[in-house]
Scaffold this active site. Structure first.
Site, PDB file in Angstrom:
ATOM      1  N   THR A  87       0.825  -1.213   0.000  1.00 34.03           N
ATOM      2  CA  THR A  87       0.000   0.000   0.000  1.00 34.03           C
ATOM      3  C   THR A  87       0.862   1.267   0.000  1.00 34.03           C
ATOM      4  OG1 THR A  87      -0.139  -0.034   2.406  1.00 34.03           O
ATOM      5  CG2 THR A  87      -1.915  -1.127   1.216  1.00 34.03           C
ATOM      6  N   HIS A 147       4.015  -3.861   9.602  1.00 33.78           N
ATOM      7  CA  HIS A 147       2.738  -4.282   9.018  1.00 33.78           C
ATOM      8  C   HIS A 147       1.863  -4.925  10.093  1.00 33.78           C
ATOM      9  CE1 HIS A 147       4.197  -3.464   5.036  1.00 33.78           C
ATOM     10  NE2 HIS A 147       4.978  -4.511   4.932  1.00 33.78           N
ATOM     11  N   GLY A 309       3.635   1.854  -9.754  1.00 33.11           N
ATOM     12  CA  GLY A 309       3.359   3.028  -8.931  1.00 33.11           C
ATOM     13  C   GLY A 309       2.193   3.860  -9.454  1.00 33.11           C
TER      14      GLY A 309
HETATM   15  P1  A3P Z   1       2.414  -1.322  -7.816  1.00 27.67           P
HETATM   16  O1  A3P Z   1       2.710  -2.787  -7.688  1.00 27.67           O
HETATM   17  O2  A3P Z   1       0.948  -1.053  -7.999  1.00 27.67           O
HETATM   18  O3  A3P Z   1       3.249  -0.656  -8.840  1.00 27.67           O
HETATM   19  P2  A3P Z   1       4.990  -1.429  -0.802  1.00 27.67           P
HETATM   20  O4  A3P Z   1       6.073  -0.398  -0.839  1.00 27.67           O
HETATM   21  O5  A3P Z   1       4.057  -1.302   0.346  1.00 27.67           O
HETATM   22  O6  A3P Z   1       5.538  -2.793  -0.993  1.00 27.67           O
HETATM   23  O7  A3P Z   1       4.045  -1.116  -2.056  1.00 27.67           O
HETATM   24  C1  A3P Z   1       4.481  -1.390  -3.337  1.00 27.67           C
HETATM   25  C2  A3P Z   1       3.706  -0.534  -4.297  1.00 27.67           C
HETATM   26  O8  A3P Z   1       4.128   0.838  -4.162  1.00 27.67           O
HETATM   27  C3  A3P Z   1       4.004  -0.946  -5.719  1.00 27.67           C
HETATM   28  O9  A3P Z   1       2.803  -0.641  -6.428  1.00 27.67           O
HETATM   29  C4  A3P Z   1       5.122   0.000  -6.076  1.00 27.67           C
HETATM   30  O10 A3P Z   1       5.317   0.157  -7.460  1.00 27.67           O
HETATM   31  C5  A3P Z   1       4.654   1.283  -5.421  1.00 27.67           C
HETATM   32  N1  A3P Z   1       5.731   2.233  -5.142  1.00 27.67           N
HETATM   33  C6  A3P Z   1       7.001   1.979  -4.768  1.00 27.67           C
HETATM   34  N2  A3P Z   1       7.678   3.121  -4.615  1.00 27.67           N
HETATM   35  C7  A3P Z   1       6.842   4.117  -4.907  1.00 27.67           C
HETATM   36  C8  A3P Z   1       6.973   5.539  -4.959  1.00 27.67           C
HETATM   37  N3  A3P Z   1       8.115   6.136  -4.694  1.00 27.67           N
HETATM   38  N4  A3P Z   1       5.890   6.268  -5.281  1.00 27.67           N
HETATM   39  C9  A3P Z   1       4.710   5.668  -5.573  1.00 27.67           C
HETATM   40  N5  A3P Z   1       4.528   4.326  -5.562  1.00 27.67           N
HETATM   41  C10 A3P Z   1       5.579   3.565  -5.236  1.00 27.67           C
END
Ligand code: A3P
Length: 343
Positions: A87, A147, A309
């Site tokens: 998230t 988490h 992202g």
């Molecule tokens: P998606 O798989 O939809 O691209 P977490 O960090 O909790 O593991 O969440 C991963 C999600 O956050 C992934 O989403 C990832 O691409 C996205 N994410 C990682 N870094 C990010 C950033 N700097 N800004 C926005 N989204 C990001």
């Protein structure tokens, strides 16, 4: 049973991540405990998920969670970044770390340029108990990520009234992100899980640290009861207006931006440093690897933390009916709470 858990410093307890996966080598009391818990192998991990205090955990993080519950002593100034997986953990870690360390590092030499955000902010149930002497980030802030569900947090966190930043996300994008991540991180020896199978599990509340709606709801209720202790935000809102939330987070953690910093463009520079485009293109995040207890090889490629992202990517993977089903589940589960996660 509780008293037979070893202390956080027990060398027996803190083995390498690979050994930590081998339940035959973990203390008897932990083996005893998990043998009494409902388990589910639907996600086809190397280890099943276990239901503990209403939430599903893999054995490695469950062990860390129980040790944290038993031993972790929060200090009143500690800040906790809390969320369900996928998230926005990496993003929130990067932003908070950059805020906290901005007077210690020039933004052009910030550790975020050479380290994965997960290596800048420790995780309570995954990192801290493997390495209790882990250095805290500079800047006078002690920032942790977790988490763990709100109701299962170590009591010292809630009793010390530590500040909590909680981020949540539309469950459809969260699910799609989780499905990609778990399929990519699994070792070749483990079968992939189909989107349909995974969706069924997620909708039944069976996902790591799930049920997702209960995770969100507990923190949401906590934030309504103690608004000063919480900053509750949505991934989609942060995408829409990153500068606004960046400033709010800085105020919330007691490091507001000065007018001088604002006029020098520091807020914008932090936003750019932590943006998906910037982080995902750094060498460390494109080509690096990190230890991970949940996979056979013991490491994952850092690029797994950076996929697209985007908001709404679920439409490229779920049918309209699947989306509607998830929305209906969330609507029912969150009904009357005043919270809506539909992006
Ligand atoms: P998606 O798989 O939809 O691209 P977490 O960090 O909790 O593991 O969440 C991963 C999600 O956050 C992934 O989403 C990832 O691409 C996205 N994410 C990682 N870094 C990010 C950033 N700097 N800004 C926005 N989204 C990001």
């Amino acid at each position: 049973m509780e008293s037979s858990f070893p202390s956080e410093k027990s060398s027996h307890f803190f083995k390498s991540s690979k050994e930590n996966q081998d339940l035959s080598k973990t203390p008897t009391s932990f083996k005893d405990l998990i043998s009494t818990l409902p388990k589910d192998n639907g996600w086809k991990f190397c280890q099943p998920l276990y239901l503990y205090q209403g939430f599903w955990y893999n054995p490695f993080v469950l062990e860390g969670t129980i040790l944290a519950q038993k031993n972790f002593q929060a200090q009143p100034g500690d800040i906790f970044l809390c969320n369900a997986p996928k998230t926005g953990t990496s993003w929130l870690k990067a932003l908070t770390f950059a805020i906290a360390t901005r007077n210690h590092f020039d933004l052009s030499s910030n550790p975020l340029l050479t380290k994965l955000p997960h290596d800048c902010v420790p995780s309570l149930e995954m990192d801290y108990f493997k390495n209790p002497t882990m250095p805290k980030p500079a800047g006078g802030l002690s920032v942790w990520a977790t988490h763990i569900s709100f109701s299962s947090l170590p009591k010292s966190i809630t009793e010390s009234k530590c500040k909590i930043i909680y981020i949540c996300r539309d469950p459809k994008d969260t699910f799609v992100s989780l499905w990609h991540y778990l399929n990519k991180m699994r070792s070749k020896s483990h079968e992939e899980i189909s989107l349909e199978e995974a969706f069924e599990l997620f909708c039944n509340g069976k996902s790591p640290y799930g049920p997702y709606w209960d995770h969100v709801l507990e923190y949401w209720k906590g934030s309504l009861e103690c608004p000063n202790q919480f900053y509750f935000l949505k991934y989609e809102d942060m995408k829409k207006d990153t500068i606004f939330h960046l400033k709010k987070i800085a105020e919330f953690v007691g490091h507001p931006f000065s007018l001088e910093e604002e006029s020098e463009g520091v807020v914008k520079k932090i936003m750019e440093l932590c943006s998906f485009e910037n982080l995902s293109n750094l060498d460390v995040n494109k080509k690096g690897q990190s230890p991970h207890a949940d996979v056979d090889g013991g490491t994952v490629d850092n690029n797994l933390y950076f996929r697209k992202g985007k908001v709404g990517d679920w439409k490229n993977f779920l049918t309209f009916e699947m989306g509607e089903r998830m929305d209906n589940i969330m609507e029912t589960k969150l009904s009357g709470s005043g919270l809506n996660l539909k992006a």
